[in-house]
Design a protein around this motif. Sequence first.
Motif, short mmCIF file in Angstrom:
data_model
loop_
_atom_site.label_atom_id
_atom_site.label_comp_id
_atom_site.label_asym_id
_atom_site.label_seq_id
_atom_site.Cartn_x
_atom_site.Cartn_y
_atom_site.Cartn_z
N ARG A 1 -5.49 -23.03 -10.24
CA ARG A 1 -6.60 -23.21 -11.19
C ARG A 1 -6.90 -24.70 -11.37
NH1 ARG A 1 -4.83 -21.13 -16.07
NH2 ARG A 1 -4.69 -19.07 -15.20
N ALA A 2 -7.09 -25.37 -10.24
CA ALA A 2 -7.26 -26.81 -10.22
C ALA A 2 -8.55 -27.23 -10.91
CB ALA A 2 -7.25 -27.31 -8.78
N SER A 3 -8.60 -28.50 -11.28
CA SER A 3 -9.83 -29.08 -11.81
C SER A 3 -9.98 -30.49 -11.26
CB SER A 3 -9.83 -29.03 -13.34
OG SER A 3 -8.67 -29.61 -13.89
N GLY A 4 -10.00 -31.51 -12.10
CA GLY A 4 -10.11 -32.87 -11.57
C GLY A 4 -11.18 -33.68 -12.28
N THR A 5 -11.64 -34.73 -11.59
CA THR A 5 -12.49 -35.72 -12.25
C THR A 5 -13.85 -35.17 -12.65
OG1 THR A 5 -13.29 -36.52 -10.10
CG2 THR A 5 -11.37 -37.61 -11.02
N ASN A 6 -14.38 -34.18 -11.94
CA ASN A 6 -15.71 -33.64 -12.25
C ASN A 6 -15.70 -32.49 -13.25
OD1 ASN A 6 -17.61 -35.16 -10.70
ND2 ASN A 6 -16.84 -34.18 -8.84
N ALA A 7 -14.52 -32.10 -13.71
CA ALA A 7 -14.42 -30.87 -14.51
C ALA A 7 -15.18 -30.96 -15.83
CB ALA A 7 -12.96 -30.52 -14.77
N VAL A 8 -15.31 -32.15 -16.38
CA VAL A 8 -15.98 -32.28 -17.69
C VAL A 8 -17.42 -31.80 -17.61
CG1 VAL A 8 -16.65 -34.70 -17.29
CG2 VAL A 8 -16.39 -33.85 -19.62
N ARG A 9 -18.04 -31.88 -16.43
CA ARG A 9 -19.42 -31.40 -16.28
C ARG A 9 -19.50 -30.07 -15.56
NH1 ARG A 9 -24.95 -34.49 -15.44
NH2 ARG A 9 -26.26 -32.77 -14.72
N TYR A 10 -18.69 -29.89 -14.50
CA TYR A 10 -18.84 -28.73 -13.63
C TYR A 10 -17.80 -27.64 -13.85
CZ TYR A 10 -22.03 -31.80 -11.09
OH TYR A 10 -23.07 -32.63 -10.73
N GLY A 11 -16.83 -27.89 -14.71
CA GLY A 11 -15.82 -26.89 -14.97
C GLY A 11 -14.67 -26.96 -13.97
N THR A 12 -13.79 -25.98 -14.04
CA THR A 12 -12.59 -25.92 -13.21
C THR A 12 -12.76 -24.82 -12.15
OG1 THR A 12 -11.43 -24.25 -14.51
CG2 THR A 12 -11.29 -26.52 -15.30
N MET A 13 -11.71 -24.57 -11.40
CA MET A 13 -11.78 -23.46 -10.43
C MET A 13 -12.05 -22.13 -11.13
SD MET A 13 -11.54 -24.61 -7.34
CE MET A 13 -11.07 -23.23 -6.27
N ARG A 14 -11.61 -21.99 -12.35
CA ARG A 14 -11.85 -20.75 -13.09
C ARG A 14 -13.34 -20.44 -13.18
NH1 ARG A 14 -10.12 -21.08 -19.16
NH2 ARG A 14 -11.94 -22.44 -19.13
N GLU A 15 -14.15 -21.46 -13.44
CA GLU A 15 -15.60 -21.26 -13.58
C GLU A 15 -16.32 -21.22 -12.23
OE1 GLU A 15 -13.75 -22.42 -17.08
OE2 GLU A 15 -14.05 -23.86 -15.44
N ASN A 16 -15.71 -21.71 -11.18
CA ASN A 16 -16.42 -21.89 -9.92
C ASN A 16 -15.99 -20.94 -8.81
OD1 ASN A 16 -18.34 -24.42 -10.06
ND2 ASN A 16 -16.53 -24.90 -11.29
N VAL A 17 -15.06 -20.04 -9.09
CA VAL A 17 -14.71 -18.98 -8.14
C VAL A 17 -15.42 -17.70 -8.58
CG1 VAL A 17 -12.87 -17.56 -7.18
CG2 VAL A 17 -12.50 -20.00 -7.53
N LEU A 18 -16.27 -17.17 -7.72
CA LEU A 18 -17.01 -15.95 -8.04
C LEU A 18 -16.24 -14.69 -7.66
CD1 LEU A 18 -20.57 -17.01 -6.81
CD2 LEU A 18 -19.77 -16.88 -9.17
N ALA A 19 -15.50 -14.76 -6.55
CA ALA A 19 -14.77 -13.58 -6.07
C ALA A 19 -13.72 -14.01 -5.06
CB ALA A 19 -15.73 -12.57 -5.44
N LEU A 20 -12.76 -13.13 -4.84
CA LEU A 20 -11.68 -13.36 -3.88
C LEU A 20 -11.47 -12.11 -3.04
CD1 LEU A 20 -9.02 -14.74 -6.40
CD2 LEU A 20 -10.32 -16.16 -4.80
N THR A 21 -10.89 -12.29 -1.87
CA THR A 21 -10.18 -11.19 -1.22
C THR A 21 -8.70 -11.57 -1.22
OG1 THR A 21 -10.54 -12.07 1.01
CG2 THR A 21 -12.11 -10.44 0.19
N VAL A 22 -7.85 -10.58 -1.47
CA VAL A 22 -6.42 -10.82 -1.66
C VAL A 22 -5.64 -9.72 -0.96
CG1 VAL A 22 -4.57 -11.10 -3.36
CG2 VAL A 22 -6.89 -11.87 -3.92
N VAL A 23 -4.58 -10.09 -0.25
CA VAL A 23 -3.66 -9.09 0.31
C VAL A 23 -2.58 -8.83 -0.73
CG1 VAL A 23 -1.97 -8.58 2.10
CG2 VAL A 23 -4.14 -9.68 2.70
N THR A 24 -2.43 -7.59 -1.11
CA THR A 24 -1.47 -7.20 -2.14
C THR A 24 -0.14 -6.79 -1.51
OG1 THR A 24 -2.34 -4.95 -2.12
CG2 THR A 24 -3.32 -6.50 -3.70
N ALA A 25 0.81 -6.43 -2.34
CA ALA A 25 2.18 -6.20 -1.87
C ALA A 25 2.32 -5.02 -0.92
CB ALA A 25 3.11 -6.01 -3.07
#
Length: 469
Positions: free
Chosen positions: A158-182
């Motif tokens: 859930r990274a962020s960084g120098t631009n997060a104050v305007r553009y948000g973090t990974m939480r706000e900028n990930v729309l969807a994932l594909t994930v391999v489960t157990a």
Amino acid sequence: MGLSAIRSGLRNETGIAAALETLATRFGDRLQTGEALRRQHAHSTTYIPAQLPDAVIFPESAAEVSQIVTVAAAHRVPLIAFGTGSSLEGHVNAPSGGLSLDMSRMNRVLAVNEADLDCTVEPGITREALNTELRATGLFFPIDPGANASIGGMASTRASGTNAVRYGTMRENVLALTVVTADGREIATGRRARKSSAGYDLTRLFVGAEGTLGIITSITLRLHGIPETIAGGVCNFPAVEDACNAVILTIQSGIPVARIELLDALQVKASNVYSNLSLPETPTLFVEFHGSPESVALQSQAFGEIVAELGGTDFSWTSNAEERAVLWKARHNAYWAQRALAPGLSILSTDVCVPISRLAECVTETQADIAAHGLIAPIVGHAGDGNFHVGLLFDATDRAALGGAEAFVERLNARALAMDGTCTGEHGIGQGKMPFLEAELGGALDLMRQVKRGLDPDNIFNPGKIFRA
């Protein structure tokens, strides 16, 4: 966390041997067991001891990830996803051995939807490589943690960084994932729509899970238009409290600053030497504004008035790309500049985050703590979010110095939690911050453990991280 608390877990020797034999047959030389490579895939960026995997494997597709997970699950062998290894809290250590999944060969841009301002990528692509691919479209991906991290790793922490104050973090900028489960299935957590009320928010569950719930195989990201004008500036303050108060007033005034970064006097000294700057060695803010020429000029003027009101000096700004690049390269190299202050010492890089109104109080109390204990610990931070980092330099071979470093981190986290903050704004928990997460969330950890057991009943995904399962 004390070194004594970071222990190797129980190893499944029989299962590991069987899994390696099966995977070696299927993957050939893409399964490697050499010690040097295994060491590169264990934690090495701070003082936490490296814990090596038994092998490193290089999948090239989601189907291959599913095959690897299926074999590992059958033999109950740990799997640790690896991006670039730039995390700071022991995320890629293998306390129970097992397999490191190096995702660097899964580095394609799968789709760019310019009209919808989104793209889908594989997890191994780095943020710099992605933005190079996007340049011709007039779009960019703004999350900028400093290191040239992989997108999969950034989503996992859930990274962020120098631009997060305007553009948000990974939480706000990930729309969807594909994930391999157990169980080896690849699932989709969502679609490309900008909002949805459909079911549990599984995307947000996996974003920030630090690889403990599944292996990410693709990420759909929100993109943004490259601003017409970008202007950067720098200003100095007599005391770090004044600099922090300028940040607070800027945010409270609604000035849409894109970046606002704090460097204390020692960090400025370190950056001057390492990055060949000539800044006054006083508390300093780096700022950046995005927008039209007119809006950027107005933002810079309003910020300059705040700087003057709070005793700041020498505020100047420029839209010259080369001049801005020098400043931001120095900011991104802050960690290496810290290390260069005392090359013979180890570094413990840690972060906390507090409500913006408490930032000045938290930073000044932390500086007083550093001075009272005679520590070498420059401070740098994404001040617009109330998030700051301390790079504590100490002799890791000296037991007393090590104990003093760990005691400082405990006090820092207690201070942030007492101000209703968090033990980490962007580093994540990994191994290093496990006891502080317990102090922060208390009984909520029991619910997190239930989620972990439900999705990963045999604890194969990155065991020994975030909490003890």
